[in-house]
Design an enzyme around this catalytic site. Structure first.
Site, PDB file in Angstrom:
ATOM      1  N   SER A  96       0.773  -1.372   0.188  1.00 59.50           N
ATOM      2  CA  SER A  96      -0.211  -0.014   0.220  1.00 59.50           C
ATOM      3  C   SER A  96       0.882   1.329  -0.034  1.00 59.50           C
ATOM      4  O   SER A  96       0.426   2.367  -0.377  1.00 59.50           O
ATOM      5  CB  SER A  96      -0.643   0.043   1.272  1.00 59.50           C
ATOM      6  OG  SER A  96      -0.217  -0.134   2.460  1.00 59.50           O
ATOM      7  N   HIS A 131      -5.518  -3.304  -2.533  1.00 58.53           N
ATOM      8  CA  HIS A 131      -5.078  -2.419  -3.681  1.00 58.53           C
ATOM      9  C   HIS A 131      -5.122  -3.052  -4.809  1.00 58.53           C
ATOM     10  O   HIS A 131      -4.992  -2.180  -5.887  1.00 58.53           O
ATOM     11  CB  HIS A 131      -3.765  -1.496  -3.166  1.00 58.53           C
ATOM     12  CG  HIS A 131      -3.763  -0.999  -2.094  1.00 58.53           C
ATOM     13  ND1 HIS A 131      -4.244   0.307  -1.926  1.00 58.53           N
ATOM     14  CD2 HIS A 131      -3.674  -1.338  -0.815  1.00 58.53           C
ATOM     15  CE1 HIS A 131      -4.268   1.016  -0.646  1.00 58.53           C
ATOM     16  NE2 HIS A 131      -3.963  -0.172  -0.075  1.00 58.53           N
ATOM     17  N   LYS A 144     -11.695   0.347  -1.857  1.00 56.93           N
ATOM     18  CA  LYS A 144     -10.592   1.176  -2.627  1.00 56.93           C
ATOM     19  C   LYS A 144     -11.249   1.138  -3.887  1.00 56.93           C
ATOM     20  O   LYS A 144     -12.239   1.999  -4.130  1.00 56.93           O
ATOM     21  CB  LYS A 144      -9.313   0.335  -2.400  1.00 56.93           C
ATOM     22  CG  LYS A 144      -9.097   0.524  -0.773  1.00 56.93           C
ATOM     23  CD  LYS A 144      -7.437   0.121  -0.418  1.00 56.93           C
ATOM     24  CE  LYS A 144      -7.646   0.027   0.696  1.00 56.93           C
ATOM     25  NZ  LYS A 144      -7.669   1.035   1.833  1.00 56.93           N
TER      26      LYS A 144
HETATM   27  C1  LIG Z   1      -3.334  -3.399   2.232  1.00 55.14           C
HETATM   28  C2  LIG Z   1      -4.434  -3.126   3.149  1.00 55.14           C
HETATM   29  N1  LIG Z   1      -5.056  -3.991   3.809  1.00 55.14           N
HETATM   30  C3  LIG Z   1      -6.254  -3.654   4.378  1.00 55.14           C
HETATM   31  C4  LIG Z   1      -6.648  -2.151   4.285  1.00 55.14           C
HETATM   32  C5  LIG Z   1      -8.125  -2.093   5.224  1.00 55.14           C
HETATM   33  O1  LIG Z   1      -9.222  -1.931   4.502  1.00 55.14           O
HETATM   34  P1  LIG Z   1     -10.330  -1.095   4.877  1.00 55.14           P
HETATM   35  O2  LIG Z   1      -9.851   0.468   4.526  1.00 55.14           O
HETATM   36  O3  LIG Z   1     -11.367  -1.665   4.101  1.00 55.14           O
HETATM   37  O4  LIG Z   1     -10.553  -1.491   6.431  1.00 55.14           O
HETATM   38  C6  LIG Z   1      -6.126  -1.243   3.822  1.00 55.14           C
HETATM   39  C7  LIG Z   1      -6.301   0.004   4.048  1.00 55.14           C
HETATM   40  O5  LIG Z   1      -5.843   1.094   3.729  1.00 55.14           O
HETATM   41  C8  LIG Z   1      -4.916  -1.573   3.050  1.00 55.14           C
HETATM   42  O6  LIG Z   1      -4.162  -0.850   2.694  1.00 55.14           O
END
Ligand SMILES: Cc1ncc(COP(=O)(O)O)c(C=O)c1O
Length: 407
Positions: free
Chosen positions: A199, A227, A258
């Site tokens: 991310s 992502h 996202k």
């Molecule tokens: C790699 C990754 N996994 C999980 C999440 C969490 O997702 P959510 O925003 O739906 O809680 C994020 C959020 O930024 C993320 O970047």
């Protein structure tokens, strides 16, 4: 380029009452964050977001959201949500286990399973909850987790919550991962866990090698496609699909928040595993289901991912051209290889200065500082989205080069 500089970039903190003595330590914590350049702004967004975003009444070209396919502000999702709310009401009222699992959630889980070409899926209130609950359900004391050093906070917290032993391998280093697993023959269960698209770095996990390592060590492999969902693959299901690794990946986690422009998280895999999760994933059992209207919007987004493959193709082409432009200008974008493009600034102050300079030029590009990135690696993170024009990307690259070369 619209840029209404009629208010400061950052909202000034509301006047706060003095803290009670028992909470007085919080002031000292905030002071040390300020001294280290790590205080976070609390921005307020006005209106719908898309190519542009208005934050604290200042409208900028938006490179700071994960709305990769431009669906977050799409009226087709709003209509699906309104219809869903009219049909099923707004609140879910209870956890999915009790009475919160609506017909809209059932349709969404079916649509997700079809998109990922797996037997079943389970929807969580957020991607964060999906990771923490699933990791803690898969392993516990006496087990071993091998986790990439650059994994997302929700994976890190899931590892901690599980109380399994955790070994961190350097980013994408499969040989180091091999050694970690080889040194734990006594572990009851072994789990490899990784983001597929990282991310903050925009790098991709070496999925084929991870599948081989999992097979060699009889370990489970859980990947987080947060992502990558909607962005990669012929169907748009993610990097597992585009790298043809579905057979070697045991559990896929993702988010609806996202590229799908909605909210919520999911876990997908074999039906028996998903059924077992309903007995073991505490954030699913003990948390109210997310609103059925949100599930309806997410299901609509999955339909759009299927019918509008041009969006992910355009996005990939624009992101590649943007990365090339930055590299040609001699800028450090780490190993970025997707729509997430970091520009490494170094110190927190340097990252904030670059972000502020870009805001003055009309672009919202957030500064990312520790703990989101390691110390000394603060950066600004450009999220290229489908709705950015070539002109947006060219002028942003020029502005970045101007600021970086000035410092
Ligand atoms: C790699 C990754 N996994 C999980 C999440 C969490 O997702 P959510 O925003 O739906 O809680 C994020 C959020 O930024 C993320 O970047």
């Amino acid at each position: 380029m619209p840029c209404h500089l009629d208010s400061p970039a950052r909202s000034s903190p509301a006047p706060a009452a003095a803290l009670p003595a028992a909470l007085a330590w919080v002031e000292a914590e905030l002071d040390s964050l300020r001294a280290a350049g790590l205080e976070r702004p609390a921005r307020v967004r006005q209106g719908r977001q898309g190519r542009e975003v208005t934050l604290d009444r200042r409208t900028l070209v938006n490179f700071g959201s994960n709305d990769y396919l431009g669906y977050a502000g799409d009226v087709r999702l709003t209509k699906a949500a309104s219809k869903g709310a009219c049909a099923e009401g707004f609140g879910a009222g209870a956890s999915p286990l009790v009475s919160g699992h609506s017909a809209a959630h059932e349709r969404l889980e079916r649509a997700l399973a079809d998109l990922l070409a797996v037997e079943a899926a389970l929807v969580f209130p957020s991607g964060f909850a999906a990771n923490t609950a699933t990791i803690a359900a898969l392993v516990g004391p006496g087990d071993f987790i091998a986790s990439d050093a650059r994994n997302h906070a929700s994976i890190i917290d899931g590892c901690r919550l599980s109380r399994a032993e955790v070994g961190i391998y350097p980013h994408r280093d499969v040989r180091a991962l091999d050694s970690l697993l080889a040194a734990r023959p006594q572990a009851r269960r072994r789990l490899i866990v990784t983001d597929t698209l990282f991310s903050m770095d925009g790098t991709r996990a070496p999925l084929a090698d991870l599948c081989t390592a999992a097979d060699r060590h009889r370990a489970m492999l859980l990947v987080d496609e947060a992502h990558a969902t909607g962005v990669f693959g012929g169907r748009g299901s993610g990097l597992v699909e585009s790298l043809d690794c579905a057979d070697g990946v045991h559990v896929r986690v993702g988010t609806l928040s996202k590229a799908l422009g909605a909210a919520g998280g999911f876990v997908a895999g074999p039906a028996t595993f998903i059924h077992w999760l309903r007995h073991a994933a505490r954030a699913w059992i003990f948390s109210t289901a997310h609103p059925p209207a949100v599930a309806a919007a997410a299901t609509r987004a999955i339909e759009l991912v299927a019918t509008e493959p041009n969006r992910r193709r355009d996005l990939a082409a624009r992101a590649a051209a943007f990365r090339e432009r930055l590299q040609a200008a001699g800028l450090d974008i780490g190993g970025a290889e997707a729509q997430i493009v970091p520009i490494v600034a170094g110190s927190p102050d340097a990252a904030v200065a670059l972000s502020d300079g870009l805001a003055a030029a009309g672009f919202f590009v957030p500064a990312i500082r520790p703990p989101s990135v390691p110390h000394g690696k603060s950066l600004v993170r450009v999220s290229v989205c489908w709705h950015h024009s070539d002109h947006d990307l060219t002028t942003l690259a020029e502005a970045v080069a101007r600021h970086a070369h000035r410092d």
